[in-house]
Design a protein around this motif. Sequence first.
Motif, PDB file in Angstrom:
ATOM      1  N   ARG A  60      47.696  36.475  27.771  1.00  0.00           N
ATOM      2  CA  ARG A  60      48.081  37.866  28.390  1.00  0.00           C
ATOM      3  C   ARG A  60      49.015  37.819  29.436  1.00  0.00           C
ATOM      4  NH1 ARG A  60      42.312  38.147  29.258  1.00  0.00           N
ATOM      5  NH2 ARG A  60      41.308  38.983  27.187  1.00  0.00           N
ATOM      6  N   ARG A  61      48.907  36.897  30.468  1.00  0.00           N
ATOM      7  CA  ARG A  61      49.581  36.887  31.623  1.00  0.00           C
ATOM      8  C   ARG A  61      51.058  36.384  31.288  1.00  0.00           C
ATOM      9  NH1 ARG A  61      50.628  31.851  34.124  1.00  0.00           N
ATOM     10  NH2 ARG A  61      48.922  30.955  32.911  1.00  0.00           N
ATOM     11  N   TYR A  63      52.637  37.118  28.370  1.00  0.00           N
ATOM     12  CA  TYR A  63      52.993  38.269  27.442  1.00  0.00           C
ATOM     13  C   TYR A  63      53.773  39.392  28.656  1.00  0.00           C
ATOM     14  CZ  TYR A  63      53.193  42.766  25.125  1.00  0.00           C
ATOM     15  OH  TYR A  63      53.686  43.931  24.577  1.00  0.00           O
ATOM     16  N   HIS A  64      52.652  39.456  29.549  1.00  0.00           N
ATOM     17  CA  HIS A  64      53.137  40.404  30.629  1.00  0.00           C
ATOM     18  C   HIS A  64      54.011  39.880  31.532  1.00  0.00           C
ATOM     19  CE1 HIS A  64      50.378  43.722  29.321  1.00  0.00           C
ATOM     20  NE2 HIS A  64      49.384  42.816  29.203  1.00  0.00           N
ATOM     21  N   THR A  94      44.355  39.066  20.626  1.00  0.00           N
ATOM     22  CA  THR A  94      44.548  39.223  22.133  1.00  0.00           C
ATOM     23  C   THR A  94      46.020  39.949  22.375  1.00  0.00           C
ATOM     24  OG1 THR A  94      43.116  37.261  22.093  1.00  0.00           O
ATOM     25  CG2 THR A  94      44.634  37.784  24.374  1.00  0.00           C
ATOM     26  N   LEU A  95      47.018  39.569  21.925  1.00  0.00           N
ATOM     27  CA  LEU A  95      48.173  40.150  22.243  1.00  0.00           C
ATOM     28  C   LEU A  95      48.681  41.596  21.649  1.00  0.00           C
ATOM     29  CD1 LEU A  95      50.401  36.937  21.322  1.00  0.00           C
ATOM     30  CD2 LEU A  95      49.916  37.776  23.671  1.00  0.00           C
ATOM     31  N   LYS A  97      46.250  43.740  21.502  1.00  0.00           N
ATOM     32  CA  LYS A  97      45.590  44.724  22.518  1.00  0.00           C
ATOM     33  C   LYS A  97      46.672  45.071  23.780  1.00  0.00           C
ATOM     34  CE  LYS A  97      40.972  44.706  23.082  1.00  0.00           C
ATOM     35  NZ  LYS A  97      39.863  44.352  23.170  1.00  0.00           N
ATOM     36  N   GLU A  98      47.289  44.084  24.111  1.00  0.00           N
ATOM     37  CA  GLU A  98      48.347  44.188  25.229  1.00  0.00           C
ATOM     38  C   GLU A  98      49.359  45.080  24.775  1.00  0.00           C
ATOM     39  OE1 GLU A  98      47.033  43.101  28.117  1.00  0.00           O
ATOM     40  OE2 GLU A  98      45.279  42.746  26.823  1.00  0.00           O
TER      41      GLU A  98
END
Length: 445
Positions: A60-61, A63-64, A94-95, A97-98
Amino acid sequence: MAAPAPLLADEDPSFAELLALRPQLTMHAHDGLTLEDVPLARVAREAGTPSWVYSAATLRRRYHALRGALADAQLPAEVHFAVKANPNLAVLRTLAKEGAGADIVSEGELRLALAAGIAPSHVVFSGVGKSLAELRFALSRGVGQINAESAEEVAMISAVATALNVTARVALRVNPDVDPRTHAKITTGKSENKFGVPILDAPALYARMVATPGIAAVGVATHIGSQITSGMSAYSAAYRALAELVRELRAQSLPVEVVDCGGGLGIPYRDEPAPSPAALAGAIKAALGNSGAKLMVEPGRWIAGPAGVLLASVILQKRTGMRRFVILDAAMNDLVRPAMYEAWHGIIPVSPGDYAAPVSPCDVVGPVCETGDTFARNRGLPPLEPGSLVAFLDAGAYGAAMSSTYNARPLAAEVLVDGDRLAVVRARQTQEALLAGQSVPDWLT
Ligand code: LLP
């Protein structure tokens, strides 16, 4: 006379230096090496070894971080995760959902992306040889974009789309003939590589695409290579060539709605200076910021690589003459990158005692019957008893994805950790599953 003792490869960073750059991994006096809040020793107890272990927070970190860099540069860019880097369903979920889309290269990857909840409209189908069956599947599912790599492929897409009575959104992948100065096996944007159409041929082919039934020509794409750490010059050259092409196409009144800038951003495996997402965003902005086109990137490694480790156990240590071999239960069939690309991966002992003990040079190898099954030579590691655990760093991209069952070794388990939660997200392949599908013809029985 005995051969001289091997020396440590003296440029190698220490364990502490490796961990300092990887906040997802920490060494605890009691629990040992921990990914997020999950001790890797616990993973070994619950899932066995070898196992791939992925950190959801790191996915997540990163990707963002990438999205943020593009947003900071005010680029209207979509991020499509290159599924080939890590096709694990829980990783993709996981990705997804982001908000990530997917860059896929096969029917299998498309099925995975859809199963992970990625909308078909958010999927780009790349690759130099898509079969008619794959094109049929992709177009019947409403894939958002196909990156075509040849006139021959444009004809195939047209045939399939018209038969299905749909319109395929097609971008033309061009080969800008730039050298990204990465490993030859993962260089894709030089003229001798099989990928894309020569940029000089692109305007004529694009004009033909616009007039081809079943096809909506939506733009242009490039991808020049992977593990690019040599600065931005190759990227910049490629993006300037794309920008020039866009101007040329528009001058002919041809529509260009999308520019796909590819993936390839490298990561520091050892201590290489690796470019930042901000640098990539800057290169895109400089060349294409004013194009008015919707921009796309398709990173794999940068997002997933540092999010994963390969956890392995020591089977035994053996000494021959002056060499020490640490023989692991992981092998080249699990992590092929060292054998295939001479890749360097950090290897860190998991127990606090091993971590703190003095190191000496050893060769870290797997049990496969090839000398190429060598993960590292002259690596500084402490004495490691049978059963000791080690973690290979930066194994979240092109790790499990490239593994095989060579030497009839079952595929390793995959584990996702999220905070202090742990889930086995792909069971270790069983010996029975390894044999499944094979049969002996009756004339042999
Ligand atoms: N887009 C296309 C069309 C690609 O072919 C690739 C990777 C990517 C995006 C993602 O590239 P990345 O951002 O992950 O560098 N197995 C090799 C890497 C092969 C890359 C193939 N194409 C390795 O382990 O280094």
